[in-house]
Motif scaffolding. Structure first.
Motif, mmCIF file in Angstrom:
data_model
loop_
_atom_site.group_PDB
_atom_site.id
_atom_site.type_symbol
_atom_site.label_atom_id
_atom_site.label_comp_id
_atom_site.label_asym_id
_atom_site.label_seq_id
_atom_site.Cartn_x
_atom_site.Cartn_y
_atom_site.Cartn_z
ATOM 1 N N VAL A 191 0.849 -1.183 0.000
ATOM 2 C CA VAL A 191 0.000 0.000 0.000
ATOM 3 C C VAL A 191 0.888 1.238 0.000
ATOM 4 N N LYS A 207 1.238 5.386 -0.101
ATOM 5 C CA LYS A 207 0.460 6.545 0.343
ATOM 6 C C LYS A 207 1.217 7.828 0.032
ATOM 7 N N MET A 208 0.473 8.905 0.006
ATOM 8 C CA MET A 208 1.019 10.255 -0.131
ATOM 9 C C MET A 208 1.805 10.442 -1.441
ATOM 10 N N TYR A 222 5.925 8.295 -4.294
ATOM 11 C CA TYR A 222 5.187 8.261 -3.038
ATOM 12 C C TYR A 222 6.123 8.591 -1.879
ATOM 13 N N LYS A 257 5.327 7.396 1.345
ATOM 14 C CA LYS A 257 5.198 6.346 2.346
ATOM 15 C C LYS A 257 4.686 5.082 1.681
ATOM 16 N N SER A 304 5.939 -0.305 7.670
ATOM 17 C CA SER A 304 5.940 0.914 6.864
ATOM 18 C C SER A 304 7.348 1.455 6.697
#
Length: 185
Positions: free
Chosen positions: A60, A62-63, A80, A82, A89
């Motif tokens: 996944v 993010k950002m 990205y 993150k 993470s």
């Protein structure tokens, strides 16, 4: 007498079996045909694992952004800040961006890239210069993954997600530059 005959208690203790016995007992629902019930429940559990999608292996990102360093061959990839992989993470932010690679080198993640067509995950990293042991007593700290460094090379390279061995914490030290500790997962 048994200790004299068989050696230490760990050699003949039934504790590991007793520990597993409670899980086996939970598989039996009726007093008749316990062995068949256990075999059926175990088979159901294995079938459930095969059919159920493995959520942990999901990646996944993010950002999304477009401000990070990108090498020319990856200019069409999405960027990205993150990413979450296997429940862990990794970020481009300080403190969340240090990794140790399988070749033993330490680097800081500066950008996270995902190729649009192939869905391949790559990291733009900056290798650290002159890793040294942080302490030498009672053992050299680099033997347990703790090192110090004063600066990065400033030359960006791309690595695959498969090149990462484990995540580290990178903490500033006013006297020595930075100290890198492996993160327990």
């Amino acid at each position: 007498d048994d200790v004299k005959r068989f050696g230490p208690l760990d050699n003949f203790s039934s504790f590991p079996f007793e520990n597993a016995l409670k899980n086996i007992k939970k598989l039996v629902r009726k007093p008749t045909h316990p062995l068949q019930q256990i075999a059926n429940r175990v088979q159901e559990q294995e079938l459930g694992k095969a059919v159920k999608p493995d959520v942990k292996n999901k990646i996944v990102a993010k950002m999304e952004h477009n401000l990070g360093p990108v090498l020319p061959e990856w200019r069409h990839a999405k960027q990205y800040s993150k990413i979450k992989v296997n429940g862990h993470s990794l970020s481009v932010s300080s403190g969340e961006n240090c990794v140790k690679l399988k070749d033993g080198s330490v680097c800081l993640v500066r950008n996270i890239l995902i190729e649009i067509e192939s869905n391949q995950v790559m990291f733009v990293v900056d290798y650290v210069n002159r890793c040294q042991s942080f302490f030498d007593y009672p053992i050299l700290s680099d033997e347990i993954g703790i090192v110090r460094f004063d600066q990065c090379t400033g030359q960006y390279k791309t690595i695959s997600i498969n090149d990462i061995w484990y995540k580290c914490a990178c903490l500033p030290d006013s006297r020595l530059g930075f100290v890198v500790f492996p993160v327990n997962h």
